[in-house]
Design an enzyme around this catalytic site. Structure first.
Site, PDB file in Angstrom:
ATOM      1  N   ARG A  70       0.843  -1.185   0.000  1.00 52.57           N
ATOM      2  CA  ARG A  70       0.000   0.000   0.000  1.00 52.57           C
ATOM      3  C   ARG A  70       0.879   1.236   0.000  1.00 52.57           C
ATOM      4  NH1 ARG A  70      -1.958   0.942   4.430  1.00 52.57           N
ATOM      5  NH2 ARG A  70      -1.452  -0.993   5.493  1.00 52.57           N
ATOM      6  N   TYR A 211      -1.186  -3.549  -6.620  1.00 55.38           N
ATOM      7  CA  TYR A 211      -0.895  -4.358  -5.427  1.00 55.38           C
ATOM      8  C   TYR A 211      -1.909  -4.190  -4.292  1.00 55.38           C
ATOM      9  CZ  TYR A 211       2.255  -7.332  -2.742  1.00 55.38           C
ATOM     10  OH  TYR A 211       2.798  -8.396  -2.060  1.00 55.38           O
ATOM     11  N   GLY A 212      -2.352  -5.303  -3.741  1.00 57.39           N
ATOM     12  CA  GLY A 212      -3.092  -5.353  -2.475  1.00 57.39           C
ATOM     13  C   GLY A 212      -4.154  -4.282  -2.320  1.00 57.39           C
ATOM     14  N   GLY A 213      -4.117  -3.633  -1.177  1.00 55.52           N
ATOM     15  CA  GLY A 213      -5.128  -2.654  -0.831  1.00 55.52           C
ATOM     16  C   GLY A 213      -5.204  -1.460  -1.772  1.00 55.52           C
ATOM     17  N   LYS A 220      -9.410  -2.259   1.972  1.00 56.66           N
ATOM     18  CA  LYS A 220      -9.161  -1.078   2.805  1.00 56.66           C
ATOM     19  C   LYS A 220      -9.956   0.130   2.298  1.00 56.66           C
ATOM     20  CE  LYS A 220      -5.909  -3.392   4.987  1.00 56.66           C
ATOM     21  NZ  LYS A 220      -6.122  -3.934   6.332  1.00 56.66           N
ATOM     22  N   HIS A 240     -10.818  -2.017  11.894  1.00 61.20           N
ATOM     23  CA  HIS A 240      -9.697  -2.847  11.447  1.00 61.20           C
ATOM     24  C   HIS A 240      -9.463  -3.932  12.503  1.00 61.20           C
ATOM     25  CE1 HIS A 240      -5.182  -2.852  10.138  1.00 61.20           C
ATOM     26  NE2 HIS A 240      -5.880  -3.723   9.466  1.00 61.20           N
ATOM     27  N   SER A 262      -0.099  -3.237  12.069  1.00 59.45           N
ATOM     28  CA  SER A 262       0.498  -4.328  11.300  1.00 59.45           C
ATOM     29  C   SER A 262       1.737  -4.869  12.007  1.00 59.45           C
ATOM     30  CB  SER A 262       0.833  -3.860   9.894  1.00 59.45           C
ATOM     31  OG  SER A 262       1.654  -2.736   9.967  1.00 59.45           O
ATOM     32  N   ALA A 263       2.031  -6.129  11.721  1.00 54.14           N
ATOM     33  CA  ALA A 263       3.178  -6.838  12.309  1.00 54.14           C
ATOM     34  C   ALA A 263       3.021  -7.068  13.814  1.00 54.14           C
ATOM     35  CB  ALA A 263       4.497  -6.133  12.010  1.00 54.14           C
ATOM     36  N   CYS A 264       1.772  -7.210  14.280  1.00 51.12           N
ATOM     37  CA  CYS A 264       1.546  -7.506  15.689  1.00 51.12           C
ATOM     38  C   CYS A 264       0.779  -8.821  15.873  1.00 51.12           C
ATOM     39  CB  CYS A 264       0.805  -6.363  16.377  1.00 51.12           C
ATOM     40  SG  CYS A 264       1.774  -4.864  16.476  1.00 51.12           S
ATOM     41  N   ASP A 287      -9.232  -9.426   9.471  1.00 52.62           N
ATOM     42  CA  ASP A 287      -8.788  -8.061   9.163  1.00 52.62           C
ATOM     43  C   ASP A 287      -9.826  -6.967   9.419  1.00 52.62           C
ATOM     44  OD1 ASP A 287      -6.682  -6.371   8.276  1.00 52.62           O
ATOM     45  OD2 ASP A 287      -7.563  -6.231   6.291  1.00 52.62           O
ATOM     46  N   ASN A 377       6.717  -8.066   2.314  1.00 57.81           N
ATOM     47  CA  ASN A 377       5.249  -7.916   2.225  1.00 57.81           C
ATOM     48  C   ASN A 377       4.661  -8.879   1.190  1.00 57.81           C
ATOM     49  OD1 ASN A 377       2.785  -6.635   3.037  1.00 57.81           O
ATOM     50  ND2 ASN A 377       2.809  -5.413   1.150  1.00 57.81           N
ATOM     51  N   ARG A 379       2.511 -11.946  -0.111  1.00 58.76           N
ATOM     52  CA  ARG A 379       1.160 -12.237   0.391  1.00 58.76           C
ATOM     53  C   ARG A 379       0.607 -13.541  -0.146  1.00 58.76           C
ATOM     54  NH1 ARG A 379      -1.356  -8.424   4.069  1.00 58.76           N
ATOM     55  NH2 ARG A 379       0.134  -6.728   4.154  1.00 58.76           N
ATOM     56  N   ARG A 410       2.985  -3.516  19.894  1.00 59.79           N
ATOM     57  CA  ARG A 410       4.262  -4.161  20.186  1.00 59.79           C
ATOM     58  C   ARG A 410       5.071  -3.200  21.042  1.00 59.79           C
ATOM     59  NH1 ARG A 410       7.638  -7.820  17.257  1.00 59.79           N
ATOM     60  NH2 ARG A 410       5.947  -8.291  15.834  1.00 59.79           N
ATOM     61  N   GLY A 505      -0.238 -19.706  20.592  1.00 57.64           N
ATOM     62  CA  GLY A 505      -1.361 -20.418  21.234  1.00 57.64           C
ATOM     63  C   GLY A 505      -1.462 -20.155  22.725  1.00 57.64           C
ATOM     64  N   ASN A 507      -1.348 -17.428  24.138  1.00 60.25           N
ATOM     65  CA  ASN A 507      -2.160 -16.226  24.371  1.00 60.25           C
ATOM     66  C   ASN A 507      -3.574 -16.581  24.810  1.00 60.25           C
ATOM     67  OD1 ASN A 507       0.012 -14.609  23.714  1.00 60.25           O
ATOM     68  ND2 ASN A 507      -0.574 -14.395  21.559  1.00 60.25           N
TER      69      ASN A 507
HETATM   70  O1  SAT Z   1      -2.466  -4.381   1.023  1.00 62.78           O
HETATM   71  S1  SAT Z   1      -3.475  -4.413   2.094  1.00 62.78           S
HETATM   72  O2  SAT Z   1      -3.847  -3.064   2.457  1.00 62.78           O
HETATM   73  O3  SAT Z   1      -4.666  -5.110   1.633  1.00 62.78           O
HETATM   74  C1  SAT Z   1      -2.888  -5.241   3.421  1.00 62.78           C
HETATM   75  C2  SAT Z   1      -2.384  -4.388   4.530  1.00 62.78           C
HETATM   76  O4  SAT Z   1      -1.558  -3.517   4.308  1.00 62.78           O
HETATM   77  O5  SAT Z   1      -2.818  -4.600   5.664  1.00 62.78           O
HETATM   78 MN    MN Z   2      -5.094  -4.987   7.809  1.00 63.23          MN
END
Ligand code: SAT
Ligand code: MN
Length: 595
Positions: A70, A211-213, A220, A240, A262-264, A287, A377, A379, A410, A505, A507
């Site tokens: 994104r 790409y993606g979002g 998104k 989200h 993201s990344a958590c 998501d 990134n 996917r 985090r 797990g 958690n």
């Molecule tokens: O590329 S997306 O926005 O769908 C995924 C993300 O960044 O969380």
């Molecule tokens: Mn997301």
């Protein structure tokens, strides 16, 4: 298209876009498997994708190296008044943005097919469903939309002659001159990429990225940015958040919606396999959650998507076995590495890197090469229905009643393993101040704290100050039916940098404490920052963890918390008079409790 298009507005809009973008042909998508297979075969024949020998009906795509994620700095929330977009969004006035983009769109589909994708976010039978029409010149986008949304003729039927839809215009921005050969991943240079939203008109215009979002506009763009603005006008919520169902040994169900930057570990938590005896979990979404107050006054959540678009690197049988089982077949992989026997590979997957692969840029790769073989990134796109722990109720039209909200981030220090908010307002404060330390995947020095309220910074379609106010309003409407709110931090470290908590797990032990709180089985301890578990209240059966670590995980470092206050105050100040007084009061209350 097997049914006739009768919707006057839709026909007019498609004609208007075709006149502007001048495609070679127009194709209406019916969402069928035959359509998907046909497009994939065509892309395989042209070299745009590689079918994977090791995974049935699965394909690997490699994007252009300039088009891998994104583009937040090219994403716009466009209202006539800049104030309505607020300090956390990029803004250009609608007239100006439309003028710039219309010039880019002129003739941009030369040499290409224009696909019209009728799609529904949420099951079409759901009262929460919203219909979108995405126009795109990317067959890759069509196939991804087949997985991520409900595409098909049923949507056209539901629209009838005058039904409402959200127009989503997308182009990769790479017209072809007569006779010009296409590239595997067409896109436009960064400075002409635009991901634009016109919330007043429920309109999305995206140009230049595949790409993606940036390109799968149901996700998104529609389900968060446009939907959050609609939700505020109409009195519901677009968040989200993952949605999960936890089932106690007695068979009682608890529904949890959780927001993390993201990344958590959001996808990991969404598909958790609890390690505590007798407890089970089901996934409803990883998501996005759309939530509306039901006839009984409770808050009901639906996942508007029908697939997962998950980050591949880091996904393994250790971190997320259910995701690994989900992606065995019928999966689109993007920017993963390709093994010599026709499978995908990425960093931190279970198997060590083979001696030879083709990396995400299509080059030979071997272990001496220092660059990662998969893009960080990279996917997978996969149907949610393939997840072994998908809830049988994941498509229930009315959704599931939410009992618990979780926020988190985090943080190596300061924030304990789990804290319960004293009440709704305090919970809103927790969501509004959620923050995470930057990782190698973010820009800026590693370990810097970044506030990401409700994990919505890149996804809120209006002024974030007004968004906070909307949370307070929802709480007032829900009253005693409001979900309880918790804040978690799975990422505490010792001074030497060791993880204090095993995560994954395990958690489930923290989730169980939350359920015990709802049942009144445990009292917790009141502290200046909220209610924490007493050490003996966490079910640690079968887990080896030292008393020292446990103590540290549940300690409130008053000095460190006092030091947080000025940073929060400064963060709040950017919202000016749009910041709800109730939020400022929460900060003052906490500061007083810490004094
Ligand atoms: O590329 S997306 O926005 O769908 C995924 C993300 O960044 O969380
Ligand atoms: Mn997301």
């Amino acid at each position: 298209m097997s049914c006739e298009v009768k919707n006057t507005k839709l026909k007019a809009w498609v004609n208007e876009v075709a006149e502007l973008t001048q495609p070679d042909s127009i194709y209406w998508c019916d969402g069928s498997k035959a359509e998907y297979d046909r497009l994939m075969s065509k892309m395989a024949a042209s070299g745009a994708t590689t079918p994977l020998k090791k995974r049935p009906n699965s394909f690997l795509f490699r994007s252009d190296p300039s088009d891998v994620a994104r583009v937040e700095n090219r994403t716009y929330i466009s209202y006539p008044d800049k104030e309505d977009a607020g300090p956390t969004n990029n803004w250009v006035a609608p007239d100006e943005l439309k003028k710039t983009m219309s010039a880019l769109y002129t003739g941009c589909m030369h040499g290409r097919t224009m696909y019209v994708i009728p799609f529904s976010m949420a099951a079409i039978t759901s009262p929460m469903a919203k219909i979108g029409i995405e126009i795109t010149d990317s067959p890759y986008v069509v196939c991804n939309m087949h997985i991520m949304t409900r595409v098909g003729s049923k949507v056209i039927e539901a629209l009838g002659t005058d039904g409402e839809f959200i127009p989503c215009l997308h182009s990769v921005g790479a017209p072809l001159a007569p006779g010009q050969k296409d590239v595997p991943w067409p896109c436009a240079p960064i400075e002409s990429k635009y991901i634009s939203h016109f919330p007043d008109e429920n309109l999305i215009w995206s140009y230049g990225s595949g790409y993606g979002g940036n390109a799968l506009l149901g996700k998104k763009c529609l389900a968060l940015r446009i939907a959050s603005a609609m939700a505020r006008r109409e009195g519901w919520m677009a968040e989200h958040m993952l949605i999960l169902r936890l089932i106690s040994p007695e068979g009682k169900q608890y529904h949890i919606a959780a927001a993390f930057p993201s990344a958590c570990g959001k996808t990991n938590l969404a598909m958790i396999l609890p390690t505590i005896e007798g407890w089970k979990a089901e996934c409803l979404g990883d998501d996005i959650a759309w939530m509306k107050i039901g006839p009984d006054g409770r808050l009901y959540a639906t996942n508007p998507e029908s697939g997962f678009f998950g980050v591949a690197p880091g996904t393994s049988y250790k971190s997320n076995p259910m995701a690994m089982d989900t992606i065995r077949e019928n999966t689109i992989f993007t920017n993963c590495a390709l093994t010599d026997d026709g499978d995908i590979w990425w960093e931190m997957i279970d198997d060590p890197a083979p001696e030879h692969m083709i990396d995400w840029k299509g080059r030979d790769w071997s272990p001496e090469i220092k660059e990662p073989a998969a893009h960080p990134n990279a996917r997978f796109t996969v149907p949610a229905a393939q997840c072994p722990v998908i809830s049988p109720d994941w498509e229930k039209p009315e959704g599931v009643p939410i009992d618990i909200f979780i926020f988190g981030g985090r943080r190596a220090g300061v924030v304990p393993l789990v804290t319960e908010a004293y009440n709704w307002d305090h919970g809103v404060f927790m969501g509004a101040t959620a923050g995470s330390e930057t990782t190698a995947a973010n820009i800026g020095a590693v370990g810097n704290l970044r506030r990401d309220p409700f994990a919505m910074t890149p996804f809120c379609g209006y002024n974030m100050g007004d968004y906070f106010a909307h949370w307070f309003e929802m709480g007032d409407k829900l009253g005693k039916n409001a979900p309880r709110i918790f804040y978690v931090n799975w990422f505490r470290k010792t001074a030497e940098g060791k993880w204090l908590w095993p995560g994954f797990g395990e958690n489930s032990r923290v989730l169980k404490w939350m359920c015990d709180r709802l049942e009144g089985k445990v009292s917790g301890v009141a502290t200046p920052i909220g209610i924490l578990p007493k050490e003996q209240e966490l079910d640690l059966t079968g887990l080896e963890i030292s008393n020292e670590y446990l103590h540290e995980l549940l300690r409130v470092d008053v000095e460190a918390w006092r030091a947080e206050v000025p940073g929060i105050d400064k963060f709040f100040a950017q919202f000016g008079n749009r910041l709800p007084a109730r939020l400022q009061k929460q900060l003052e209350d906490m500061a007083n409790r810490l004094a």
